[in-house]
Design a protein around this motif. Structure first.
Motif, mmCIF file in Angstrom:
data_model
loop_
_atom_site.group_PDB
_atom_site.id
_atom_site.type_symbol
_atom_site.label_atom_id
_atom_site.label_comp_id
_atom_site.label_asym_id
_atom_site.label_seq_id
_atom_site.Cartn_x
_atom_site.Cartn_y
_atom_site.Cartn_z
ATOM 1 N N UNK A 71 -83.629 -58.729 9.520
ATOM 2 C CA UNK A 71 -84.190 -58.388 10.758
ATOM 3 C C UNK A 71 -84.807 -56.910 10.511
ATOM 4 N N UNK A 72 -86.159 -57.010 11.247
ATOM 5 C CA UNK A 72 -87.012 -55.786 11.084
ATOM 6 C C UNK A 72 -87.465 -55.803 12.554
ATOM 7 N N UNK A 73 -86.824 -55.045 13.254
ATOM 8 C CA UNK A 73 -87.393 -54.719 14.948
ATOM 9 C C UNK A 73 -86.985 -56.136 15.629
ATOM 10 N N UNK A 74 -88.028 -56.697 16.351
ATOM 11 C CA UNK A 74 -87.923 -58.082 16.821
ATOM 12 C C UNK A 74 -88.218 -59.227 15.882
ATOM 13 N N UNK A 75 -88.618 -58.888 14.819
ATOM 14 C CA UNK A 75 -88.990 -59.681 13.834
ATOM 15 C C UNK A 75 -87.857 -60.268 12.846
ATOM 16 N N UNK A 76 -87.737 -61.419 12.571
ATOM 17 C CA UNK A 76 -86.560 -61.904 11.785
ATOM 18 C C UNK A 76 -87.432 -62.749 10.435
ATOM 19 N N UNK A 77 -86.794 -62.591 9.221
ATOM 20 C CA UNK A 77 -87.422 -63.376 8.169
ATOM 21 C C UNK A 77 -86.557 -64.002 7.523
ATOM 22 N N UNK A 78 -86.718 -65.214 7.195
ATOM 23 C CA UNK A 78 -85.793 -66.220 6.445
ATOM 24 C C UNK A 78 -86.556 -67.066 5.551
ATOM 25 N N UNK A 79 -85.917 -67.312 4.498
ATOM 26 C CA UNK A 79 -86.134 -68.649 3.566
ATOM 27 C C UNK A 79 -85.919 -69.825 4.190
#
Length: 129
Positions: free
Chosen positions: A36-44
């Motif tokens: 999680x970076x702020x409201x952004x989520x990053x996933x594979x």
């Protein structure tokens, strides 16, 4: 598509909206820990690394989210958790964007499996008999 879950609307929404639970039930989207970076989520994901942004938590059961594909295309995914006489109904709209018919059919099966996992996890939480 939709799935009836034998748990309250509130319980389903709380579990599904908890970002830490995403890899537990949404394998069609998140196959790794969520960053999680702020409201952004990053996933594979099966599509590669994607960015996800959910709407703010709300009292209406809305879990709409945008998924930014590796190509840069943004796919808006409407998702709702509604009260139902048997518990809750989860409604998820699957969109055929940048997908062949075969890939779209695969995505539908993946979302069905994700909603089935969500139902099991929320209806039978670990440690509760």
């Amino acid at each position: 598509m939709s799935r009836i879950i034998t748990a309250s609307q509130e319980a389903v929404y709380e579990f599904a909206s908890d970002i830490g639970n995403l890899p537990k039930w949404a394998a069609g989207l998140a196959q790794s820990e969520v960053v999680q970076e702020g409201r952004n989520l990053f996933v594979e994901s099966p599509m590669g690394r994607v960015r996800i942004q959910f709407v703010e938590r709300n009292r209406f059961g809305v879990l709409d989210h945008d998924v930014v594909l590796p190509s840069g295309t943004i796919v808006t995914n409407p998702m709702r958790v509604l009260a139902h006489p048997d518990g809750a109904e989860v409604i998820f709209t699957v969109r055929q964007i940048e997908l062949s018919d075969v890939e779209f059919a695969r995505d539908i099966r993946m979302v069905e499996a994700d909603l089935a996992r969500l139902a099991v996890l929320v209806s039978n939480p670990p440690g509760v008999e």
